[in-house]
Design a protein around this motif. Sequence first.
Motif, PDB file in Angstrom:
ATOM      1  N   ILE A  42       0.833  -1.201   0.000  1.00 27.14           N
ATOM      2  CA  ILE A  42       0.000   0.000   0.000  1.00 27.14           C
ATOM      3  C   ILE A  42       0.870   1.254   0.000  1.00 27.14           C
ATOM      4  O   ILE A  42       0.645   2.194  -0.774  1.00 27.14           O
ATOM      5  N   CYS A  43       1.889   1.270   0.850  1.00 23.93           N
ATOM      6  CA  CYS A  43       2.796   2.416   0.911  1.00 23.93           C
ATOM      7  C   CYS A  43       3.598   2.570  -0.382  1.00 23.93           C
ATOM      8  O   CYS A  43       3.838   3.687  -0.852  1.00 23.93           O
ATOM      9  N   MET A  44       3.995   1.438  -0.964  1.00 18.31           N
ATOM     10  CA  MET A  44       4.740   1.484  -2.215  1.00 18.31           C
ATOM     11  C   MET A  44       3.901   2.078  -3.342  1.00 18.31           C
ATOM     12  O   MET A  44       4.395   2.873  -4.145  1.00 18.31           O
ATOM     13  N   LEU A  45       2.621   1.716  -3.387  1.00 20.95           N
ATOM     14  CA  LEU A  45       1.744   2.287  -4.416  1.00 20.95           C
ATOM     15  C   LEU A  45       1.650   3.802  -4.265  1.00 20.95           C
ATOM     16  O   LEU A  45       1.685   4.536  -5.258  1.00 20.95           O
ATOM     17  N   THR A  75       3.857  10.493 -10.995  1.00 17.01           N
ATOM     18  CA  THR A  75       2.780  11.368 -11.467  1.00 17.01           C
ATOM     19  C   THR A  75       2.951  12.762 -10.877  1.00 17.01           C
ATOM     20  O   THR A  75       3.801  12.986 -10.022  1.00 17.01           O
ATOM     21  N   LYS A  76       2.148  13.666 -11.349  1.00 16.69           N
ATOM     22  CA  LYS A  76       2.171  15.025 -10.814  1.00 16.69           C
ATOM     23  C   LYS A  76       1.063  15.232  -9.788  1.00 16.69           C
ATOM     24  O   LYS A  76       0.756  16.356  -9.419  1.00 16.69           O
ATOM     25  N   ILE A  77       0.475  14.130  -9.310  1.00 14.63           N
ATOM     26  CA  ILE A  77      -0.574  14.220  -8.296  1.00 14.63           C
ATOM     27  C   ILE A  77       0.085  14.606  -6.974  1.00 14.63           C
ATOM     28  O   ILE A  77       1.093  14.019  -6.580  1.00 14.63           O
ATOM     29  N   THR A  78      -0.490  15.585  -6.297  1.00 10.36           N
ATOM     30  CA  THR A  78       0.082  16.006  -5.016  1.00 10.36           C
ATOM     31  C   THR A  78      -0.151  14.926  -3.963  1.00 10.36           C
ATOM     32  O   THR A  78      -1.079  14.125  -4.059  1.00 10.36           O
ATOM     33  N   LEU A 121      -3.454  11.048  -0.683  1.00  5.98           N
ATOM     34  CA  LEU A 121      -3.989  10.716   0.637  1.00  5.98           C
ATOM     35  C   LEU A 121      -5.510  10.594   0.587  1.00  5.98           C
ATOM     36  O   LEU A 121      -6.082   9.602   1.056  1.00  5.98           O
ATOM     37  N   VAL A 122      -6.159  11.586   0.006  1.00  7.61           N
ATOM     38  CA  VAL A 122      -7.623  11.559  -0.107  1.00  7.61           C
ATOM     39  C   VAL A 122      -8.066  10.392  -0.984  1.00  7.61           C
ATOM     40  O   VAL A 122      -9.056   9.711  -0.683  1.00  7.61           O
ATOM     41  N   MET A 123      -7.337  10.130  -2.053  1.00  9.87           N
ATOM     42  CA  MET A 123      -7.673   9.025  -2.938  1.00  9.87           C
ATOM     43  C   MET A 123      -7.593   7.686  -2.197  1.00  9.87           C
ATOM     44  O   MET A 123      -8.476   6.836  -2.333  1.00  9.87           O
ATOM     45  N   ILE A 162      -3.492   4.431   5.570  1.00 11.77           N
ATOM     46  CA  ILE A 162      -4.591   5.388   5.424  1.00 11.77           C
ATOM     47  C   ILE A 162      -5.834   4.763   4.781  1.00 11.77           C
ATOM     48  O   ILE A 162      -6.947   5.218   5.025  1.00 11.77           O
ATOM     49  N   THR A 163      -5.672   3.706   4.022  1.00 13.23           N
ATOM     50  CA  THR A 163      -6.845   3.028   3.471  1.00 13.23           C
ATOM     51  C   THR A 163      -7.684   2.420   4.584  1.00 13.23           C
ATOM     52  O   THR A 163      -8.898   2.326   4.478  1.00 13.23           O
ATOM     53  N   GLY A 164      -7.044   2.035   5.670  1.00  7.04           N
ATOM     54  CA  GLY A 164      -7.759   1.511   6.833  1.00  7.04           C
ATOM     55  C   GLY A 164      -8.614   2.575   7.493  1.00  7.04           C
ATOM     56  O   GLY A 164      -9.679   2.277   8.056  1.00  7.04           O
ATOM     57  N   PHE A 165      -8.184   3.831   7.428  1.00 13.27           N
ATOM     58  CA  PHE A 165      -8.998   4.929   7.954  1.00 13.27           C
ATOM     59  C   PHE A 165     -10.265   5.090   7.120  1.00 13.27           C
ATOM     60  O   PHE A 165     -11.356   5.272   7.661  1.00 13.27           O
ATOM     61  N   GLY A 166     -10.125   4.992   5.807  1.00 13.87           N
ATOM     62  CA  GLY A 166     -11.307   5.047   4.935  1.00 13.87           C
ATOM     63  C   GLY A 166     -12.248   3.895   5.214  1.00 13.87           C
ATOM     64  O   GLY A 166     -13.473   4.059   5.221  1.00 13.87           O
ATOM     65  N   ARG A 167     -11.680   2.737   5.476  1.00 12.95           N
ATOM     66  CA  ARG A 167     -12.496   1.573   5.830  1.00 12.95           C
ATOM     67  C   ARG A 167     -13.257   1.824   7.121  1.00 12.95           C
ATOM     68  O   ARG A 167     -14.440   1.524   7.221  1.00 12.95           O
ATOM     69  N   SER A 168     -12.579   2.371   8.124  1.00 15.21           N
ATOM     70  CA  SER A 168     -13.242   2.655   9.396  1.00 15.21           C
ATOM     71  C   SER A 168     -14.365   3.671   9.235  1.00 15.21           C
ATOM     72  O   SER A 168     -15.429   3.532   9.846  1.00 15.21           O
TER      73      SER A 168
END
Length: 123
Positions: free
Chosen positions: A17-20, A28-31, A36-38, A67-73
């Motif tokens: 997850i962190c590597m992605l 990419t030029k994504i901030t 994080l939001v994604m 952070i994906t776990g936060f979205g899950r929660s």
Amino acid sequence: MEIFLTYLKVFAIGGLICMLGQILIIKTKITSSRILVMFVCIGAVLEACGLYEPIVTFAKAGATVPITGFGRSLAKGAIQGVKEMGFLGAFAGGLTATAAGIACAVLFAFVFSLIFSSRTKKF
């Protein structure tokens, strides 16, 4: 031996997850804030579709700590809130499920702001 395999799974999935995220930052030029939001949204969508639970069963903390776990929660709390309180439970449930994590983040940010002084990075 079983505990070693558990740690290996946790490290592998959490690291993936962190590597992605790091690949997205580098290639990419994504901030980083948008990434994080994604990731939060991806975690919420996977939980809403019922796809995150098998990942958590397999990887345990490797899937719940990033952070994906936060979205899950958030999603899990919102779903539970809707079942208990109806439409408004979607908002209250998500906040209730993540309140401890949010409170700790605010507290630690405050404490570290008192200890360290921030400055802009010079290139």
